[in-house]
Design a protein around this motif. Structure first.
Motif, PDB file in Angstrom:
ATOM      1  N   LEU A 235      11.917  22.768 -73.242  1.00  0.00           N
ATOM      2  CA  LEU A 235      11.877  21.379 -73.714  1.00  0.00           C
ATOM      3  C   LEU A 235      10.488  20.792 -73.469  1.00  0.00           C
ATOM      4  N   ALA A 236       9.884  21.165 -72.335  1.00  0.00           N
ATOM      5  CA  ALA A 236       8.575  20.618 -72.011  1.00  0.00           C
ATOM      6  C   ALA A 236       7.518  21.080 -73.003  1.00  0.00           C
ATOM      7  N   SER A 237       7.639  22.333 -73.489  1.00  0.00           N
ATOM      8  CA  SER A 237       6.612  22.846 -74.404  1.00  0.00           C
ATOM      9  C   SER A 237       6.963  22.597 -75.858  1.00  0.00           C
ATOM     10  N   HIS A 238       8.153  22.100 -76.139  1.00  0.00           N
ATOM     11  CA  HIS A 238       8.598  21.944 -77.536  1.00  0.00           C
ATOM     12  C   HIS A 238       7.724  20.932 -78.271  1.00  0.00           C
ATOM     13  N   ALA A 263       2.827  21.803 -69.384  1.00  0.00           N
ATOM     14  CA  ALA A 263       3.337  22.292 -70.670  1.00  0.00           C
ATOM     15  C   ALA A 263       3.496  21.133 -71.655  1.00  0.00           C
ATOM     16  N   ALA A 264       3.905  19.983 -71.124  1.00  0.00           N
ATOM     17  CA  ALA A 264       4.126  18.818 -71.982  1.00  0.00           C
ATOM     18  C   ALA A 264       2.813  18.288 -72.549  1.00  0.00           C
ATOM     19  N   ASP A 266       0.530  19.855 -73.899  1.00  0.00           N
ATOM     20  CA  ASP A 266       0.119  20.595 -75.091  1.00  0.00           C
ATOM     21  C   ASP A 266       0.199  19.765 -76.364  1.00  0.00           C
ATOM     22  N   ASN A 267       1.261  18.995 -76.504  1.00  0.00           N
ATOM     23  CA  ASN A 267       1.323  18.143 -77.689  1.00  0.00           C
ATOM     24  C   ASN A 267       1.299  16.663 -77.298  1.00  0.00           C
ATOM     25  N   LEU A 268       0.650  16.381 -76.182  1.00  0.00           N
ATOM     26  CA  LEU A 268       0.451  14.999 -75.738  1.00  0.00           C
ATOM     27  C   LEU A 268       1.756  14.229 -75.622  1.00  0.00           C
ATOM     28  N   LYS A 269       2.761  14.877 -75.028  1.00  0.00           N
ATOM     29  CA  LYS A 269       4.021  14.161 -74.798  1.00  0.00           C
ATOM     30  C   LYS A 269       3.806  13.044 -73.798  1.00  0.00           C
TER      31      LYS A 269
END
Lengths: 310, 335
Positions: A235-238, A263-264, A266-269
């Motif tokens: 979920l963190a890397s999604h 991991a989050a 990566d897409n600036l969550k």
């Protein structure tokens, strides 16, 4: 076999075999089995742990499906009027109220509380829904508003939902904590993929049953039970998850929340870190007045400039 | 084009002569065609469905999956067949075919772009000699209800606009009423009008009612010189199902054994996920054989399939699940 052994009555009523439950996941308004076909045993907390139920052991693919369901539901949920969302959330509190005795028994078994403490805990959880339901058409006034600018413009900021939010539910507080995490996410129009407490998933599954029988559209809340350290990294890397709430990373076995935050990134969550400082995350006190921090964590601010007559 | 297909029949007389030879008759009549097509072994419906279902359970992982995804992308006929198609939309689609995933230039290109005849020029402008072909639907697609003169003009128009491939529909009304000779003659005539373009024959299996009819239509199309047999227009449900494709793959395999000539297969319509696409690839491999695992001999007619394959490809290469923000949005613009 039977855990609740009745004393044989005079007429020797036939002893009843327990109905043992094997729970499923809650994804897109449906209750599917885990794609992996696995389940795990859940025990009560206390001196002599008792078998409570079999919970589905969700996999990364279940998490993937849950994100797809949450994404599909997001625009419709965000598009509902704030008033309507408030009504829907209030209805959840009503359904919880009618299941009160079940929640009390499950919270008591899951957390090893006295009956009175469990009762108070469930009351607080239901009240928390009502509290957040009330905020649905008010938070925008509090968190947004008109900005004074040096020019002939109206400048207005208005909060909008972030999108799909993954949430690691608190490991300890199985109902009050769960509600305190989920309600602020969905009240503003986000949809949620919730990873339930690993050791105490039963109240969460019952909450899912309450959600399914209330007016919450399918996919707005998706619940996965299972091993936190197995599912959380996915979920963190999604890439299709816009924010993640790491509250439940505290006390989750084999979970380092810093890794999840990395991991989050990566897409600036958006990341809501667990309480506590540094690597020692702790579970917050959910009985305290929550404030708007959790609601605010999953909002984006849209600012509009509008010319006005000079 | 199609230099290695070695299709012997290019003119109507050639096709008829070859058909007579295969049927072993001196004159090609509807009666001869009927007795030949109805003499084909019947399809075991339960068996075909069970076989397709069992092939669909194969698990394809890691490097095989990466290979399958790339192969499937390279087999796509990227399709837009809407009444609301605009030159801009067709250009957009063609541009996508040239660079399917701008974030990863190692992504293979789809085999072709499939459009209506009047859009061929717009697609060709963008694609040029990139190797991505332009396929045009013709012969009063999708119903096929027009006179022969109109169908031939439709075909010739698309070919002269530069189409590399023509997707024709058979006259299902004639087929179902048993008038096989008419269907045969029409395919032969359209094939002649195609010139150098490869001809895909759409049988619209969703309207053929039985698997036996699918088998007969496949043989009839191959007999008449079709370079490809294609399941559906995508406008009728059910479209490309796995059992139907399996029967068609059996047909092309047996056709090669009979005549030495290879014919392609194109399932179209309803294939939306990578998982579906991989099931088809497994079926191709197991039924027809490895020779057909090439975009010269096997195609997917699809529009949304590409996006799902790209999502899966990104998952395989980055290790993280991807999302709609990382692929192109195909939905028609309102502006």
């Amino acid at each position: 076999m039977s855990t609740t052994t009745r004393k044989p009555a005079k007429s020797a009523a036939p002893s009843r075999v327990d109905v043992r439950k094997t729970y499923k996941l809650y994804i897109g308004g449906k209750f599917p089995r885990s794609e992996s076909g696995r389940s795990y045993e859940v025990f009560s907390t206390g001196r002599s742990p008792k078998f409570l139920a079999n919970a589905a052991q969700g996999s990364r693919k279940d998490a993937r499906d849950a994100v797809v369901a949450a994404r599909k539901a997001q625009s419709g949920w965000a598009g509902a009027t704030a008033y309507n969302r408030g009504q829907v959330l209030y209805r959840v509190a009503e359904v919880m109220e009618s299941r009160r005795s079940q929640f009390v028994a499950e919270v008591q078994a899951a957390e090893g509380l006295t009956a009175a403490r469990a009762e108070a805990n469930v009351s607080a959880a239901i009240d928390r829904w009502v509290w957040y339901a009330g905020w649905s058409d008010k938070f925008a006034q509090v968190l947004g508003g008109a900005n004074p600018v040096a020019g002939p413009f109206f400048n207005l900021s208005s909060p909008e939902p972030t999108g799909v939010v993954a949430a690691l539910a608190p490991q300890g507080s199985s109902l009050l904590g769960l509600v305190s995490v989920v309600a602020p996410i969905i009240v503003s129009g986000n949809t949620a993929v919730v990873l339930a407490s690993q050791e105490r998933p039963v109240p969460a599954i019952t909450l899912a049953e309450a959600l399914a029988t209330s007016d919450v559209p399918g996919g707005v809340v998706n619940l996965i039970t299972g091993v936190t350290s197995e599912v959380a990294p996915w979920l963190a890397s999604h890439r299709d998850v816009n924010a993640i709430d790491l509250t439940g990373a505290a006390d989750a076995p084999d979970v380092v929340w810093g890794d999840l935050e990395r991991a989050a990134a990566d897409n600036l969550k958006r990341v809501l870190r667990p309480a506590g400082s540094g690597v020692t995350a702790v579970e917050p006190d959910f009985t305290a007045e929550p404030g708007l921090e959790r609601l605010e964590a999953f909002l984006e601010t849209k600012t509009v400039w509008h010319p006005k007559g000079i | 084009m199609s230099t290695d297909t070695a299709v012997p029949a290019t003119t109507a007389t050639d096709a008829a002569e070859r058909a007579r030879e295969i049927l072993g008759v001196s004159r090609l009549t509807n009666r001869a065609l009927t007795s030949w097509l109805h003499g084909l072994p019947g399809v075991d419906q339960v068996g075909a469905e069970a076989r397709a279902a069992s092939l669909g359970t194969r698990s394809i992982k890691t490097t095989s999956k990466a290979w399958a995804i790339d192969t499937a992308i390279s087999m796509i006929d990227l399709t837009t067949l809407e009444g609301a198609d605009t030159p801009g939309r067709v250009r957009g689609l063609a541009t996508r075919a040239l660079t399917p995933d701008p974030s990863d230039l190692s992504t293979p290109r789809p085999a072709a772009v499939c459009v209506y005849g009047d859009m061929v020029g717009h697609a060709k402008d963008v694609l040029g000699d990139s190797g991505v072909k332009v396929a045009a639907v013709a012969t009063a697609f999708p119903s096929g209800r027009a006179s022969m003169a109109v169908k031939l003009a439709d075909t010739a128009d698309a070919v002269s606009a530069g189409a590399d491939e023509i997707d024709m529909v058979i006259d299902r009304g004639a087929f179902l009423s048993g008038d096989y000779l008419t269907v045969f003659d029409q395919i032969v005539a359209v094939k002649e009008a195609c010139g150098g373009a490869r001809l895909k024959v759409i049988m619209e299996t969703g309207e053929l009612v039985t698997y036996d009819n699918v088998r007969r239509a496949s043989y009839l199309s191959m007999l008449a010189g079709g370079d490809f047999i294609k399941t559906s227009t995508g406008k009728v449900q059910p479209a490309a199902t796995l059992p139907v494709t399996l029967i068609m793959l059996q047909a092309v395999r047996d056709w090669r054994a009979l005549t030495g000539q290879m014919v392609g297969v194109k399932p179209a319509g309803g294939i939306r996920t990578s998982k579906d696409a991989i099931k088809f690839l497994v079926t191709v491999h197991e039924v027809a054989g490895e020779d057909w695992l090439d975009n010269h001999w096997f195609r997917f007619g699809a529009s949304s399939l590409l996006n799902d394959l790209l999502l899966q490809r990104q998952k395989v290469s980055t290790g993280a699940y991807s999302g709609a923000d990382y692929i192109a949005d195909d939905s028609p613009s309102l502006y």
